[in-house]
Enzyme design. Structure first.
Site, PDB file in Angstrom:
ATOM      1  N   TYR A  32       0.821  -1.206   0.000  1.00 30.73           N
ATOM      2  CA  TYR A  32       0.000   0.000   0.000  1.00 30.73           C
ATOM      3  C   TYR A  32       0.855   1.255   0.000  1.00 30.73           C
ATOM      4  O   TYR A  32       2.077   1.193   0.170  1.00 30.73           O
ATOM      5  CB  TYR A  32      -0.945  -0.004   1.206  1.00 30.73           C
ATOM      6  CG  TYR A  32      -0.296   0.343   2.540  1.00 30.73           C
ATOM      7  CD1 TYR A  32       0.574  -0.535   3.172  1.00 30.73           C
ATOM      8  CD2 TYR A  32      -0.565   1.564   3.166  1.00 30.73           C
ATOM      9  CE1 TYR A  32       1.154  -0.209   4.394  1.00 30.73           C
ATOM     10  CE2 TYR A  32       0.007   1.886   4.384  1.00 30.73           C
ATOM     11  CZ  TYR A  32       0.871   0.999   4.994  1.00 30.73           C
ATOM     12  OH  TYR A  32       1.451   1.329   6.184  1.00 30.73           O
ATOM     13  N   ARG A  51       7.954   4.040  -4.858  1.00 28.46           N
ATOM     14  CA  ARG A  51       8.035   3.090  -3.730  1.00 28.46           C
ATOM     15  C   ARG A  51       6.988   1.981  -3.883  1.00 28.46           C
ATOM     16  O   ARG A  51       7.267   0.824  -3.586  1.00 28.46           O
ATOM     17  CB  ARG A  51       7.853   3.830  -2.404  1.00 28.46           C
ATOM     18  CG  ARG A  51       8.107   2.936  -1.189  1.00 28.46           C
ATOM     19  CD  ARG A  51       8.149   3.703   0.106  1.00 28.46           C
ATOM     20  NE  ARG A  51       6.854   4.294   0.429  1.00 28.46           N
ATOM     21  CZ  ARG A  51       6.628   5.096   1.477  1.00 28.46           C
ATOM     22  NH1 ARG A  51       7.627   5.402   2.307  1.00 28.46           N
ATOM     23  NH2 ARG A  51       5.440   5.588   1.701  1.00 28.46           N
ATOM     24  N   ARG A  99      -8.307 -20.163  -1.136  1.00 30.34           N
ATOM     25  CA  ARG A  99      -7.278 -19.980  -0.105  1.00 30.34           C
ATOM     26  C   ARG A  99      -6.213 -21.063  -0.150  1.00 30.34           C
ATOM     27  O   ARG A  99      -6.489 -22.240   0.099  1.00 30.34           O
ATOM     28  CB  ARG A  99      -7.916 -19.939   1.284  1.00 30.34           C
ATOM     29  CG  ARG A  99      -6.919 -19.518   2.355  1.00 30.34           C
ATOM     30  CD  ARG A  99      -7.547 -19.428   3.729  1.00 30.34           C
ATOM     31  NE  ARG A  99      -6.588 -18.894   4.697  1.00 30.34           N
ATOM     32  CZ  ARG A  99      -5.601 -19.613   5.248  1.00 30.34           C
ATOM     33  NH1 ARG A  99      -5.461 -20.879   4.943  1.00 30.34           N
ATOM     34  NH2 ARG A  99      -4.751 -19.050   6.099  1.00 30.34           N
ATOM     35  N   HIS A 101      -1.670 -20.995   0.411  1.00 30.51           N
ATOM     36  CA  HIS A 101      -0.594 -20.042   0.688  1.00 30.51           C
ATOM     37  C   HIS A 101       0.201 -19.628  -0.563  1.00 30.51           C
ATOM     38  O   HIS A 101       0.456 -18.464  -0.784  1.00 30.51           O
ATOM     39  CB  HIS A 101       0.377 -20.603   1.730  1.00 30.51           C
ATOM     40  CG  HIS A 101      -0.183 -20.581   3.117  1.00 30.51           C
ATOM     41  ND1 HIS A 101      -1.348 -21.262   3.464  1.00 30.51           N
ATOM     42  CD2 HIS A 101       0.239 -19.968   4.242  1.00 30.51           C
ATOM     43  CE1 HIS A 101      -1.609 -21.062   4.736  1.00 30.51           C
ATOM     44  NE2 HIS A 101      -0.668 -20.276   5.242  1.00 30.51           N
ATOM     45  N   LYS A 142       6.452  -1.901   1.906  1.00 29.51           N
ATOM     46  CA  LYS A 142       5.274  -1.303   2.549  1.00 29.51           C
ATOM     47  C   LYS A 142       4.098  -2.288   2.438  1.00 29.51           C
ATOM     48  O   LYS A 142       3.180  -2.136   1.624  1.00 29.51           O
ATOM     49  CB  LYS A 142       4.954   0.064   1.919  1.00 29.51           C
ATOM     50  CG  LYS A 142       4.119   0.928   2.852  1.00 29.51           C
ATOM     51  CD  LYS A 142       4.232   2.376   2.476  1.00 29.51           C
ATOM     52  CE  LYS A 142       3.197   3.241   3.158  1.00 29.51           C
ATOM     53  NZ  LYS A 142       3.203   3.190   4.610  1.00 29.51           N
ATOM     54  N   GLU A 175      12.139   2.343  14.108  1.00 32.64           N
ATOM     55  CA  GLU A 175      11.246   3.429  13.669  1.00 32.64           C
ATOM     56  C   GLU A 175       9.969   3.381  14.488  1.00 32.64           C
ATOM     57  O   GLU A 175       9.816   2.523  15.360  1.00 32.64           O
ATOM     58  CB  GLU A 175      10.940   3.287  12.171  1.00 32.64           C
ATOM     59  CG  GLU A 175      10.230   1.991  11.838  1.00 32.64           C
ATOM     60  CD  GLU A 175      10.009   1.760  10.348  1.00 32.64           C
ATOM     61  OE1 GLU A 175       9.910   2.726   9.588  1.00 32.64           O
ATOM     62  OE2 GLU A 175       9.921   0.585   9.960  1.00 32.64           O
ATOM     63  N   LEU A 200      11.138   1.376   6.991  1.00 29.43           N
ATOM     64  CA  LEU A 200      10.553   1.896   5.766  1.00 29.43           C
ATOM     65  C   LEU A 200      11.269   3.210   5.450  1.00 29.43           C
ATOM     66  O   LEU A 200      11.406   4.058   6.338  1.00 29.43           O
ATOM     67  CB  LEU A 200       9.049   2.166   5.956  1.00 29.43           C
ATOM     68  CG  LEU A 200       8.366   2.627   4.684  1.00 29.43           C
ATOM     69  CD1 LEU A 200       8.121   1.440   3.749  1.00 29.43           C
ATOM     70  CD2 LEU A 200       7.048   3.313   4.983  1.00 29.43           C
TER      71      LEU A 200
HETATM   72  N1  PMP Z   1       7.616   3.890   9.000  1.00 31.61           N
HETATM   73  C1  PMP Z   1       6.449   3.200   8.991  1.00 31.61           C
HETATM   74  C2  PMP Z   1       6.408   1.856   9.635  1.00 31.61           C
HETATM   75  C3  PMP Z   1       5.306   3.738   8.374  1.00 31.61           C
HETATM   76  O1  PMP Z   1       4.150   3.049   8.343  1.00 31.61           O
HETATM   77  C4  PMP Z   1       5.377   5.043   7.812  1.00 31.61           C
HETATM   78  C5  PMP Z   1       4.157   5.660   7.195  1.00 31.61           C
HETATM   79  N2  PMP Z   1       3.930   5.178   5.923  1.00 31.61           N
HETATM   80  C6  PMP Z   1       6.606   5.716   7.843  1.00 31.61           C
HETATM   81  C7  PMP Z   1       7.708   5.112   8.445  1.00 31.61           C
HETATM   82  C8  PMP Z   1       6.754   7.084   7.225  1.00 31.61           C
HETATM   83  O2  PMP Z   1       6.719   6.986   5.827  1.00 31.61           O
HETATM   84  P1  PMP Z   1       6.174   8.184   4.911  1.00 31.61           P
HETATM   85  O3  PMP Z   1       6.965   9.380   5.261  1.00 31.61           O
HETATM   86  O4  PMP Z   1       6.420   7.718   3.516  1.00 31.61           O
HETATM   87  O5  PMP Z   1       4.725   8.336   5.223  1.00 31.61           O
END
Ligand code: PMP
Length: 282
Positions: A32, A51, A99, A101, A142, A175, A200
Site C-alpha cells: 500500500y 516506492r 485460499r 498459501h 510497505k 522506527e 521503511l
Molecule cells: N515507518 C512506517 C512503519 C510507516 O508506516 C510510515 C508511514 N507510511 C513511515 C515510516 C513514514 O513513511 P512516509 O513518510 O512515507 O509516510
C-alpha cells in the site's frame, strides 16, 4: 467528500466491496501507499509511485496499471473527491483466489484507492514509548500486514502516548509504528536510522533529509539507542500523516527541556514552506 475506486469502478467507500477470498483480506498479501493531497496537489507523488512499484516487485505482485496510468488515476481520485486537502490510500493485493498459501498460477491484482478529506495540522509535541520490534525482516516493503504496528500503536494509546518507537535486539530504535524516528544529539547532530531492511524509507524522511542538506544542517544516517534518544537535546517523528512532529517525552522522561526544540521547529517550518511551495507550483 470521500470516494473509493475498486478494480475500475468508482463509488462511495461504503459501497465498495471485496471478495472474502481476496488475498489481502485472507493473508495480508498486499502492499500500500498513503499520499497527502495539499492545496489540491498530490505531494511527492512520483516518490510514492516509485516506492509502490518497488514494493510490488519485491513481493512479486503484478502491477494492475501501466506506469503512466497511476498518475491519471490518482489525480482523478483527487478531482472526484473535490477536496483540496486530503489523504489518498492505495492498496494492491494479489487478488482473489481459493485460499492456498502459494501464489495462484495466474493472478489479477486487486486495486483499491480511497480519498478522504484531511486537515494537516503541525506543531504540538507528543509522547512516545519504546517497545520491542517484533516485526518481520523486510520492513522496507510497505506491506499491508501491519499487526505488530497495530499492536504497538495501541500500546502507545493505552499508555497515553501518541507513538511507539520499536527497538531492535541490539537496543537500537528502528522506527515508529507509522513514522520514522529522529533525534538531535547534545552536540547538535541530526540523526535518523540509515536505510536497510529494518525500516521503511519514509518519503517524508527523504524530503526532510533533502531540506537539511539544502539548509546545510549536518546529519548522520545511523542507528541510535534508546539511551541516546533519552539523552538527546531534541527528538521528532516524520511521516505522511504526522508530517514533522516534535517528540517531547520518551517513556515518560522529558526530551531536552520537554518542549519543541529549536532544530525541530526549524525543520517543521522548512517542511511547511516546502509543502506550500509544491502546492503553488501546480
Ligand atoms: N515507518 C512506517 C512503519 C510507516 O508506516 C510510515 C508511514 N507510511 C513511515 C515510516 C513514514 O513513511 P512516509 O513518510 O512515507 O509516510
Amino acid at each position: 467528500m470521500s470516494i473509493a475506486y475498486l478494480n475500475g469502478h468508482w463509488s462511495k467507500p461504503e459501497d465498495a466491496k471485496i471478495s472474502v477470498f481476496d488475498r489481502g483480506f485472507m493473508f495480508g498479501d498486499g502492499v500500500y501507499e498513503v499520499m497527502p493531497v495539499y492545496h489540491g496537489h498530490i505531494f511527492t507523488l512520483d516518490q510514492h509511485i516509485a516506492r509502490l512499484k518497488r514494493s510490488m516487485a519485491e513481493v512479486r505482485i503484478q502491477s494492475p496499471l501501466d506506469a503512466s496510468a497511476w498518475k491519471v488515476l490518482l489525480e482523478e481520485a483527487v478531482s472526484r473527491s473535490g477536496e483540496q486537502n486530503a489523504l489518498i490510500y492505495l492498496q494492491v493485493t494479489r487478488g482473489v483466489a481459493p485460499r492456498s498459501h502459494a501464489f495462484p498460477d495466474h493472478h489479477e491484482s486487486a486495486l483499491v484507492v480511497t480519498a478522504r478529506r484531511l486537515r494537516f495540522l503541525q506543531g504540538d509535541g507528543v509522547d512516545v514509548i519504546t517497545i520491542p520490534d517484533i516485526r518481520w525482516k523486510r520492513c522496507d516493503i510497505k506491506s499491508i500486514s501491519l499487526l505488530p504496528n497495530v499492536l504497538g500503536k495501541q500500546q502507545a494509546k493505552d499508555s497515553g502516548a501518541s507513538e511507539a518507537w520499536m527497538v531492535d535486539s541490539g537496543g537500537q530504535v528502528t522506527e515508529g509504528t507509522l513514522s520514522n524516528a529522529w533525534i538531535v544529539t547534545e552536540r547538535g547532530e541530526l540523526i535518523t536510522r540509515d536505510v536497510s531492511h529494518a525500516i521503511l524509507n519514509g518519503i517524508t524522511r527523504q524530503a526532510v533529509l533533502r531540506l537539511a542538506t539544502g539548509a546545510e544542517i549536518a546529519f548522520s544516517e545511523r542507528p541510535f539507542t534508546v539511551n541516546e534518544a533519552k539523552a538527546a537535546r531534541e527528538a521528532f517523528i516524520t511521516g505522511t500523516t504526522v508530517l514533522v512532529t516534535p517528540v517531547v517525552r520518551i517513556d515518560g522522561e522529558p526530551v531536552g527541556n520537554g518542549r519543541t526544540g529549536e532544530f525541530t521547529a526549524k525543520l517543521l517550518a522548512f517542511y511547511a514552506r516546502h509543502m506550500d511551495n509544491q502546492g503553488k507550483e501546480t
